[in-house]
Design a protein around this motif. Sequence first.
Motif, PDB file in Angstrom:
ATOM      1  N   LEU A  39     -45.853 -15.654   1.172  1.00  0.00           N
ATOM      2  CA  LEU A  39     -46.132 -16.857   1.946  1.00  0.00           C
ATOM      3  C   LEU A  39     -47.507 -17.411   1.592  1.00  0.00           C
ATOM      4  O   LEU A  39     -47.680 -18.610   1.422  1.00  0.00           O
ATOM      5  CB  LEU A  39     -46.066 -16.562   3.452  1.00  0.00           C
ATOM      6  CG  LEU A  39     -46.384 -17.729   4.376  1.00  0.00           C
ATOM      7  CD1 LEU A  39     -45.362 -18.846   4.191  1.00  0.00           C
ATOM      8  CD2 LEU A  39     -46.425 -17.274   5.813  1.00  0.00           C
ATOM      9  N   GLN A  69     -47.369 -19.424  -1.448  1.00  0.00           N
ATOM     10  CA  GLN A  69     -46.640 -20.689  -1.290  1.00  0.00           C
ATOM     11  C   GLN A  69     -47.440 -21.727  -0.520  1.00  0.00           C
ATOM     12  O   GLN A  69     -47.221 -22.921  -0.678  1.00  0.00           O
ATOM     13  CB  GLN A  69     -45.323 -20.443  -0.549  1.00  0.00           C
ATOM     14  CG  GLN A  69     -44.346 -19.605  -1.327  1.00  0.00           C
ATOM     15  CD  GLN A  69     -43.167 -19.164  -0.461  1.00  0.00           C
ATOM     16  OE1 GLN A  69     -43.098 -19.464   0.719  1.00  0.00           O
ATOM     17  NE2 GLN A  69     -42.259 -18.421  -1.064  1.00  0.00           N
ATOM     18  N   ARG A  70     -48.343 -21.300   0.326  1.00  0.00           N
ATOM     19  CA  ARG A  70     -49.123 -22.219   1.160  1.00  0.00           C
ATOM     20  C   ARG A  70     -50.527 -22.359   0.579  1.00  0.00           C
ATOM     21  O   ARG A  70     -51.314 -21.427   0.613  1.00  0.00           O
ATOM     22  CB  ARG A  70     -49.226 -21.696   2.604  1.00  0.00           C
ATOM     23  CG  ARG A  70     -47.911 -21.491   3.285  1.00  0.00           C
ATOM     24  CD  ARG A  70     -47.301 -22.826   3.639  1.00  0.00           C
ATOM     25  NE  ARG A  70     -46.041 -22.627   4.336  1.00  0.00           N
ATOM     26  CZ  ARG A  70     -45.628 -23.373   5.317  1.00  0.00           C
ATOM     27  NH1 ARG A  70     -46.335 -24.382   5.726  1.00  0.00           N
ATOM     28  NH2 ARG A  70     -44.477 -23.129   5.887  1.00  0.00           N
ATOM     29  N   SER A  87     -38.872 -30.123  14.952  1.00  0.00           N
ATOM     30  CA  SER A  87     -40.257 -29.809  14.592  1.00  0.00           C
ATOM     31  C   SER A  87     -40.362 -29.384  13.136  1.00  0.00           C
ATOM     32  O   SER A  87     -39.362 -29.082  12.493  1.00  0.00           O
ATOM     33  CB  SER A  87     -40.789 -28.703  15.503  1.00  0.00           C
ATOM     34  OG  SER A  87     -39.999 -27.540  15.366  1.00  0.00           O
ATOM     35  N   GLU A  88     -41.591 -29.357  12.663  1.00  0.00           N
ATOM     36  CA  GLU A  88     -41.883 -28.895  11.306  1.00  0.00           C
ATOM     37  C   GLU A  88     -43.101 -27.984  11.348  1.00  0.00           C
ATOM     38  O   GLU A  88     -44.024 -28.189  12.139  1.00  0.00           O
ATOM     39  CB  GLU A  88     -42.187 -30.084  10.389  1.00  0.00           C
ATOM     40  CG  GLU A  88     -41.009 -30.986  10.122  1.00  0.00           C
ATOM     41  CD  GLU A  88     -41.373 -32.131   9.195  1.00  0.00           C
ATOM     42  OE1 GLU A  88     -42.351 -32.025   8.444  1.00  0.00           O
ATOM     43  OE2 GLU A  88     -40.675 -33.157   9.253  1.00  0.00           O
ATOM     44  N   ASN A  89     -43.102 -26.994  10.493  1.00  0.00           N
ATOM     45  CA  ASN A  89     -44.234 -26.075  10.327  1.00  0.00           C
ATOM     46  C   ASN A  89     -44.657 -25.432  11.640  1.00  0.00           C
ATOM     47  O   ASN A  89     -45.849 -25.390  11.969  1.00  0.00           O
ATOM     48  CB  ASN A  89     -45.415 -26.794   9.670  1.00  0.00           C
ATOM     49  CG  ASN A  89     -45.048 -27.372   8.329  1.00  0.00           C
ATOM     50  OD1 ASN A  89     -44.244 -26.805   7.592  1.00  0.00           O
ATOM     51  ND2 ASN A  89     -45.590 -28.518   7.997  1.00  0.00           N
ATOM     52  N   ASN A  90     -43.669 -24.915  12.384  1.00  0.00           N
ATOM     53  CA  ASN A  90     -43.960 -24.307  13.682  1.00  0.00           C
ATOM     54  C   ASN A  90     -45.070 -23.268  13.594  1.00  0.00           C
ATOM     55  O   ASN A  90     -45.056 -22.414  12.723  1.00  0.00           O
ATOM     56  CB  ASN A  90     -42.710 -23.654  14.259  1.00  0.00           C
ATOM     57  CG  ASN A  90     -41.654 -24.665  14.604  1.00  0.00           C
ATOM     58  OD1 ASN A  90     -41.903 -25.869  14.572  1.00  0.00           O
ATOM     59  ND2 ASN A  90     -40.477 -24.198  14.943  1.00  0.00           N
ATOM     60  N   HIS A  91     -46.014 -23.366  14.496  1.00  0.00           N
ATOM     61  CA  HIS A  91     -47.158 -22.465  14.626  1.00  0.00           C
ATOM     62  C   HIS A  91     -48.128 -22.540  13.453  1.00  0.00           C
ATOM     63  O   HIS A  91     -49.040 -21.734  13.359  1.00  0.00           O
ATOM     64  CB  HIS A  91     -46.712 -21.022  14.865  1.00  0.00           C
ATOM     65  CG  HIS A  91     -45.790 -20.898  16.035  1.00  0.00           C
ATOM     66  ND1 HIS A  91     -46.186 -21.164  17.314  1.00  0.00           N
ATOM     67  CD2 HIS A  91     -44.478 -20.568  16.118  1.00  0.00           C
ATOM     68  CE1 HIS A  91     -45.166 -20.992  18.141  1.00  0.00           C
ATOM     69  NE2 HIS A  91     -44.110 -20.639  17.438  1.00  0.00           N
ATOM     70  N   GLY A  92     -47.950 -23.486  12.584  1.00  0.00           N
ATOM     71  CA  GLY A  92     -48.890 -23.684  11.482  1.00  0.00           C
ATOM     72  C   GLY A  92     -50.016 -24.611  11.901  1.00  0.00           C
ATOM     73  O   GLY A  92     -49.968 -25.263  12.941  1.00  0.00           O
ATOM     74  N   ASP A 105     -50.597 -27.329  10.702  1.00  0.00           N
ATOM     75  CA  ASP A 105     -50.082 -28.693  10.612  1.00  0.00           C
ATOM     76  C   ASP A 105     -48.744 -28.848  11.343  1.00  0.00           C
ATOM     77  O   ASP A 105     -47.924 -29.675  10.989  1.00  0.00           O
ATOM     78  CB  ASP A 105     -49.943 -29.105   9.151  1.00  0.00           C
ATOM     79  CG  ASP A 105     -49.046 -28.164   8.349  1.00  0.00           C
ATOM     80  OD1 ASP A 105     -48.713 -27.064   8.849  1.00  0.00           O
ATOM     81  OD2 ASP A 105     -48.686 -28.521   7.222  1.00  0.00           O
ATOM     82  N   GLU A 106     -48.551 -28.057  12.414  1.00  0.00           N
ATOM     83  CA  GLU A 106     -47.331 -28.152  13.210  1.00  0.00           C
ATOM     84  C   GLU A 106     -47.193 -29.549  13.793  1.00  0.00           C
ATOM     85  O   GLU A 106     -48.174 -30.184  14.169  1.00  0.00           O
ATOM     86  CB  GLU A 106     -47.395 -27.133  14.355  1.00  0.00           C
ATOM     87  CG  GLU A 106     -46.223 -27.195  15.294  1.00  0.00           C
ATOM     88  CD  GLU A 106     -46.302 -26.150  16.392  1.00  0.00           C
ATOM     89  OE1 GLU A 106     -45.270 -25.893  17.013  1.00  0.00           O
ATOM     90  OE2 GLU A 106     -47.385 -25.610  16.637  1.00  0.00           O
ATOM     91  N   ARG A 107     -45.958 -30.030  13.862  1.00  0.00           N
ATOM     92  CA  ARG A 107     -45.728 -31.353  14.432  1.00  0.00           C
ATOM     93  C   ARG A 107     -44.290 -31.458  14.936  1.00  0.00           C
ATOM     94  O   ARG A 107     -43.422 -30.691  14.530  1.00  0.00           O
ATOM     95  CB  ARG A 107     -46.019 -32.448  13.424  1.00  0.00           C
ATOM     96  CG  ARG A 107     -45.211 -32.357  12.138  1.00  0.00           C
ATOM     97  CD  ARG A 107     -45.788 -33.289  11.083  1.00  0.00           C
ATOM     98  NE  ARG A 107     -45.220 -33.093   9.785  1.00  0.00           N
ATOM     99  CZ  ARG A 107     -45.655 -32.218   8.883  1.00  0.00           C
ATOM    100  NH1 ARG A 107     -46.661 -31.438   9.165  1.00  0.00           N
ATOM    101  NH2 ARG A 107     -45.094 -32.110   7.705  1.00  0.00           N
TER     102      ARG A 107
END
Length: 117
Positions: free
Chosen positions: A7, A10-11, A82-87, A89-91
């Motif tokens: 991960l 990848q990030r 939602s996208e990118n949960n708990h990241g 950049d979560e939104r």
Amino acid sequence: MSGVSRLARQRRFLFGRRTMWIFPLLGGCGLEPGFDAEDLFEGTGQAAFSRELASFTTPGYLDGRVFVNYGNMPTLVYGTVSENNHGFDERVSVESVRKCTKSMALFLASWCGVREG
């Protein structure tokens, strides 16, 4: 290579930083499909979103498992797109917040026996 290391590769914001797994390993939970509240939510969700609701299993922690495992209370976890949960950049989709609110209001009105007029 561990999953955490994969991960991190990848990030971009994690690449080159020290990473470690800190999530506790807890027992999961599951409910058989088809209890009354789930059936009703399916209908109110379809009314709000104009499509069939999606169901999926998540490998992450859900607060609902506490109620299921320790309180013996069937629990539904329901929420926004939602996208990118708990990241960092979560939104969430604002439109899905509106639709979830409508679905929950319809559910509560029906569950509590509220009738028009």
